[in-house]
Scaffold this motif. Sequence first.
Motif, mmCIF file in Angstrom:
data_model
loop_
_atom_site.group_PDB
_atom_site.id
_atom_site.type_symbol
_atom_site.label_atom_id
_atom_site.label_comp_id
_atom_site.label_asym_id
_atom_site.label_seq_id
_atom_site.Cartn_x
_atom_site.Cartn_y
_atom_site.Cartn_z
ATOM 1 N N TRP A 307 27.393 -3.966 -11.644
ATOM 2 C CA TRP A 307 26.908 -3.219 -10.485
ATOM 3 C C TRP A 307 25.373 -3.184 -10.494
ATOM 4 O O TRP A 307 24.726 -3.347 -9.466
ATOM 5 C CB TRP A 307 27.491 -1.800 -10.545
ATOM 6 C CG TRP A 307 27.173 -0.943 -9.357
ATOM 7 C CD1 TRP A 307 27.882 -0.870 -8.196
ATOM 8 C CD2 TRP A 307 26.081 -0.032 -9.220
ATOM 9 N NE1 TRP A 307 27.298 0.027 -7.336
ATOM 10 C CE2 TRP A 307 26.193 0.556 -7.937
ATOM 11 C CE3 TRP A 307 25.012 0.339 -10.043
ATOM 12 C CZ2 TRP A 307 25.273 1.500 -7.464
ATOM 13 C CZ3 TRP A 307 24.094 1.270 -9.575
ATOM 14 C CH2 TRP A 307 24.242 1.835 -8.305
ATOM 15 N N ASP A 312 28.286 -7.569 -7.047
ATOM 16 C CA ASP A 312 29.348 -7.322 -6.072
ATOM 17 C C ASP A 312 28.851 -7.646 -4.668
ATOM 18 O O ASP A 312 29.576 -8.215 -3.851
ATOM 19 C CB ASP A 312 29.811 -5.854 -6.165
ATOM 20 C CG ASP A 312 28.637 -4.879 -6.132
ATOM 21 O OD1 ASP A 312 27.547 -5.204 -6.666
ATOM 22 O OD2 ASP A 312 28.784 -3.788 -5.549
ATOM 23 N N ASP A 335 32.015 -7.599 -15.552
ATOM 24 C CA ASP A 335 33.073 -6.914 -14.833
ATOM 25 C C ASP A 335 34.161 -7.916 -14.386
ATOM 26 O O ASP A 335 33.857 -8.899 -13.703
ATOM 27 C CB ASP A 335 32.383 -6.317 -13.604
ATOM 28 C CG ASP A 335 33.198 -5.277 -12.959
ATOM 29 O OD1 ASP A 335 32.833 -4.116 -13.101
ATOM 30 O OD2 ASP A 335 34.193 -5.645 -12.285
ATOM 31 N N GLU A 337 36.566 -7.770 -12.213
ATOM 32 C CA GLU A 337 36.756 -7.948 -10.758
ATOM 33 C C GLU A 337 35.705 -8.891 -10.181
ATOM 34 O O GLU A 337 35.974 -9.698 -9.294
ATOM 35 C CB GLU A 337 36.616 -6.606 -10.049
ATOM 36 C CG GLU A 337 37.923 -5.880 -9.918
ATOM 37 C CD GLU A 337 37.739 -4.494 -9.319
ATOM 38 O OE1 GLU A 337 36.893 -4.323 -8.413
ATOM 39 O OE2 GLU A 337 38.442 -3.583 -9.783
ATOM 40 N N MET A 338 34.476 -8.756 -10.683
ATOM 41 C CA MET A 338 33.414 -9.631 -10.170
ATOM 42 C C MET A 338 33.626 -11.068 -10.644
ATOM 43 O O MET A 338 33.434 -12.018 -9.888
ATOM 44 C CB MET A 338 32.051 -9.113 -10.607
ATOM 45 C CG MET A 338 31.722 -7.778 -9.958
ATOM 46 S SD MET A 338 30.066 -7.217 -10.344
ATOM 47 C CE MET A 338 30.279 -5.448 -10.137
ATOM 48 N N ALA A 341 36.080 -12.487 -8.360
ATOM 49 C CA ALA A 341 35.543 -12.740 -7.011
ATOM 50 C C ALA A 341 34.748 -14.047 -6.990
ATOM 51 O O ALA A 341 34.852 -14.839 -6.038
ATOM 52 C CB ALA A 341 34.666 -11.568 -6.571
#
Length: 485
Positions: A307, A312, A335, A337-338, A341
């Motif tokens: 973050w 993100d 992270d 999730e990143m 992505a």
Amino acid sequence: MTLRVLSVASEAAPLIKTGGLADVAGALPAALARQGVEVTTMLPGYPAVLAALGKTRALYKWPALLGTPARLLAGKIGDHDLLVLDAPALFDRAGGPYGDASGQDWDDNWRRFAAFSRAAADVARGAVKGRTFDLVHAHDWQAGLVPAYLRYSDDADAAPVPSIMTIHNMAFQGAFPPEIFPELGLAEAAWHVDGVEAYGQVGYLKAGMQLAYAITTVSPTYAGEIRSAEFGMGLEGIVQARSGCVHGILNGIDTADWNSANDPTLAATFSVSRLASRVRNKRALEREFGLAPGDGPLFIVVSRLTWQKGMDVLAGVLDHLVGIGGRLALLGSGDSEMEEAFLAAAARHPGRIGVRIGYDEALSHRLQAGGDAILIPSRFEPCGLTQLYGLAYGCVPVVSRTGGLADTVIDANPAALAAGVATGIQMNAVTDTMLAMAISRTANLYAQPAEWRRIQKNGMRADFSWGASGAAYAALYRQLTRTQG
Ligand SMILES: Nc1ncnc2c1ncn2[C@@H]1O[C@H](COP(=O)(O)OP(=O)(O)O[C@H]2O[C@H](CO)[C@@H](O)[C@H](O)[C@H]2O)[C@@H](O)[C@H]1O
């Protein structure tokens, strides 16, 4: 007069590195040697550090350092004078310096770094015969208790040792539950808002900021930002109260390690007067990341995927980046999730986006040497080093206007372009819209080859060596030791 400084850090390049702290702790000794300051670096005895040290004799032994036997080892690795705390129960484990291989923090980090700080305070106060220090320089929360152990010592007659607390990142404060306090071996008086107590917890960084003779952080702009709640993250009150002793000293870079004219990791070396050779690195990078040729800019990222770093937001504008003809080569981890992505974006845009999840020092050099522009949309950035590496390597930084990014990149606005001084692109806020606009501005400038070359060359000619900042640290050390002397 030669000053002797004990620099206390939980990581230092090239021995052990998870981020920018290691670059700085690793580069400071050489920078300060030129200023007549002898730096000894104290590190925890992680397996990698002990292996590099080889067989060596113990200089000092603690039968029970916060409950565990420990020894102090000494050695010289390259130009580094090292003291290493060998405490197997605390540091001899697989994984990283702060957590296991899955990234989970160790439960006993409070004990590991309290013991490390306690040992450093003992050494600074002359526990080892023949090794005296004029000042101790503590880095980040892992060394935050050093000034506390110096102040609330068992030995009230010991001569005071001046100390500096350097904040590399206010987001990591090392705050632990109050139950640990009795285990730390500090005098009762330390449990106070003027001591180690922070909002009911034991605050390691807070303690260092409260009790060190001076506080430094790694850029002038961040030194100002941390006076606010947004950037001070709860510790802004101390920054304000001690504002007379807060100094922003910009990080430098290790110009021996980051020298494009003599970098063994590159497909082709280059310099400001041989910029044309740089393209071979770009071609090599395209091959390495499976990217198809293209006329637009090749963006790169070398970052923790977090973050703080605005990753993100970047993940949300990748379709725009590709839509305007850009390509991206990304190296990072963090992270999950990143990570996912970015991997999904690479799958959506084969040949346009290439992603490497992981940590790879040599690849980070090849990216800076082959990319056209490096994206750094940080929400906050105490100093930032990757924009400096980009500037040195002709990889134009595209950054948010915060912390050290604001202090080191000159935005290519019309006035700066007219004056011929621009070195990069800045954005005012980290939002999808602002980042997408910055990416478009970059592509427009890239489409003007003469202008682009000028921006690259301005960056490559700028001086981000440790010269000025080494002198600033040395001046502060001398000021603090004089006050005492
Ligand atoms: N996947 C990867 N593979 C290889 N190398 C990678 C990598 N990810 C990151 N790196 C390297 O790690 C370092 C990161 O430096 P940053 O300045 O961005 O710092 P970081 O946020 O860790 O540190 C904090 O401390 C430093 C030092 O003071 C401040 O500059 C910064 O603002 C502050 O947040 C750079 O050398 C970079 O090249």
